[in-house]
Motif scaffolding. Structure first.
Motif, PDB file in Angstrom:
ATOM      1  N   ILE A  24       0.830  -1.204   0.000  1.00 12.74           N
ATOM      2  CA  ILE A  24       0.000   0.000   0.000  1.00 12.74           C
ATOM      3  C   ILE A  24       0.868   1.259   0.000  1.00 12.74           C
ATOM      4  N   THR A  25       2.037   1.178   0.617  1.00 15.01           N
ATOM      5  CA  THR A  25       2.959   2.309   0.614  1.00 15.01           C
ATOM      6  C   THR A  25       3.426   2.610  -0.802  1.00 15.01           C
ATOM      7  N   ILE A  26       3.756   1.585  -1.539  1.00 17.86           N
ATOM      8  CA  ILE A  26       4.184   1.772  -2.928  1.00 17.86           C
ATOM      9  C   ILE A  26       3.045   2.359  -3.763  1.00 17.86           C
ATOM     10  N   ASP A  27       1.831   1.894  -3.527  1.00 17.13           N
ATOM     11  CA  ASP A  27       0.668   2.436  -4.249  1.00 17.13           C
ATOM     12  C   ASP A  27       0.523   3.937  -3.999  1.00 17.13           C
ATOM     13  N   TRP A  28       0.649   4.347  -2.737  1.00 16.61           N
ATOM     14  CA  TRP A  28       0.502   5.766  -2.419  1.00 16.61           C
ATOM     15  C   TRP A  28       1.640   6.601  -3.008  1.00 16.61           C
ATOM     16  N   VAL A  29       2.830   6.054  -3.024  1.00 15.65           N
ATOM     17  CA  VAL A  29       3.970   6.779  -3.604  1.00 15.65           C
ATOM     18  C   VAL A  29       3.745   6.991  -5.096  1.00 15.65           C
ATOM     19  N   VAL A  30       3.293   5.955  -5.791  1.00 16.26           N
ATOM     20  CA  VAL A  30       3.052   6.060  -7.231  1.00 16.26           C
ATOM     21  C   VAL A  30       1.908   7.026  -7.512  1.00 16.26           C
TER      22      VAL A  30
END
Length: 62
Positions: A16-22
């Motif tokens: 989910i962290t990667i999703d928010w960063v993208v």
């Protein structure tokens, strides 16, 4: 050792962290693009208004 690698690959805690960063990077990119397009159009309009005001003469009789 193979169980540790397998569990690491299946773990989804940081996904989910990667999703928010993208998503945040995409939003910033779209915002930058929109602001540059609006800024260019605004400067063009500013130049046209400046030329129109410079060419306008005001009479001495009010």
């Amino acid at each position: 050792m193979p169980d540790t690698v397998y569990s690491f690959c299946r773990d989804e805690d940081g996904a989910i962290t990667i999703d928010w960063v993208v998503l945040t990077a995409a939003l910033l990119g779209v915002t930058y693009l929109a602001s540059s397009l609006i800024g260019t159009g605004t400067m063009s309009l500013r130049d046209e208004i400046s030329i129109a005001i410079d060419n306008h003469t005001v009479g001495g009789n009010f």
